[in-house]
Design a protein around this motif. Structure first.
Motif: not given
Length: 362
Positions: A242-248, A235-237, A345-360
């Motif tokens: 954002s989900w995008r940053y954490l998945v990266i 929860n701290i993270f 690292l191929l997964g980085l291709i798809f991260v642009c579609c994930l939310p770039n804002q913190i999900q509340t």
């Protein structure tokens, strides 16, 4: 299960056969999760499915001692085992989330850690026992654990907040077309493809470097301890990033993890370090996954949403296991793990579609 590949090796199966058996055991994830998810959403009897599945698992481990010890027989049992295992993995996640209700964001990690604790106890106890008894006795231990799970499943009731039987199921296609859903499941496939050699061959890899079964069990446990810590503090993270940053971060850490596994096969300390990264390869990614599924799939779609998550897990691990088993002797275990690390690292291709804002909203 970390010792299952060692059992197969002891029974005379080659690395290629072990890779195929590992993938066959997962092939049912291509279709079984949807069957179970459809039944769960249609009937609303999720815990009943879990009880049936744990009973069938017990039966499978009993049959190991009766059937002929050949590739076809073991493959058939692994198919049946995996088919019922899918009922447990996906539907019990749904049961847990329904029971937690509005407190799922706060409490999910605290509940989920007990599965991890059970895994730690299992690998430690079984690893220590295998120092004194032959690994051919492993199915007896698995039979005991599966039967205990069956008995214990009667202590969990059907969640009262979950939808009961549905005459007409809500369609999934509108949900599956969402960019965030497509991107997430694509990333999941790549992440699990990269982890396939670990799930199928890590114990064999360590064994050929003269690690004892106790040390192998300890290293598996290190990974699970790291995921427990992540479950406790995720929860701290999630509140700060954002989900995008954490998945990266999860993808990069997974890549680093398996490159280290391949580069330092004889170093206990480097293997220890690589296992701590399981906190990101599985722990943090799994929590994000549960939130994405619960946020995008309605209550009446949860069984099938969880099933799709389980299916992509199976597709990734099965395809990765087949390739790893094929190339293990051609290249080496070290090279296979390093290639697996780079593939994450191929997964980085798809991260642009994930939310770039913190999900509340969870």
């Amino acid at each position: 299960m970390p010792y299952w590949s060692l059992y197969l090796q002891n029974q005379g199966f080659s690395y290629k056969e072990i890779g195929l058996l590992s993938s066959i055991a997962i092939i049912t994830r291509f279709f079984a999760p949807f069957i179970w998810g459809w039944i769960a959403d249609k009937s609303g009897k999720r815990m009943l499915l879990v009880r049936i599945a744990t009973w069938m698992e017990s039966t499978i481990w009993f049959l190991i001692f009766i059937i002929p010890n050949d590739f076809q027989s073991i493959a058939l049992l692994m198919l049946i085992f995996s088919f019922f295992q899918n009922a447990i993995l996906a539907q019990f996640e749904g049961v847990t989330l329904f029971w937690l209700g509005d407190k799922r964001a706060e409490l999910y990690g605290k509940v989920r850690k007990w599965g991890s604790i059970g895994f730690i106890v299992g690998v430690f106890v079984i690893g220590a026992l295998l120092e004194f008894i032959p690994i051919s006795m492993l199915p007896i231990m698995l039979l005991s654990i599966a039967f205990l799970a069956f008995i214990w499943s009667f202590c969990v009731k059907e969640p009262t907040s979950a939808p009961t039987s549905q005459k007409l199921l809500e369609p999934l296609w509108p949900i599956l077309k969402r960019p965030v859903v497509v991107a997430f499941f694509s990333i999941e496939f790549i992440l699990l493809f990269a982890q396939a050699p670990f799930y199928s061959f890590y114990s064999n890899y360590l064994k050929q470097e003269d690690f004892t079964t106790t040390e192998i069990g300890f290293l598996w446990a290190v990974g699970v301890v790291s995921e427990i810590i992540m479950f406790a503090y995720a929860n701290i993270f999630l509140k700060r990033f954002s989900w995008r940053y954490l998945v990266i971060v999860c993808l990069i850490m997974t890549s680093l993890r398996f490159i280290v596994v391949g580069l330092f096969p004889q170093s206990f300390y480097m293997q220890f370090l690589s296992q701590t990264l399981h906190a990101f390869s599985f722990g943090l990614f799994h929590i994000i996954a549960m939130r994405i599924i619960f946020q995008n799939f309605s209550a009446g779609q949860q069984g099938r949403g969880q099933a799709l998550y389980s299916t992509m897990w199976g597709l990734g691990v099965a395809s990765g296991s087949i390739l790893a088993g094929h190339y293990w002797q051609i290249f080496s275990g070290e090279i296979v793990f390093m290639i697996a690390g780079l593939s994450a690292l191929l997964g980085l291709i798809f991260v642009c579609c994930l939310p770039n804002q913190i999900q509340t909203k969870h």
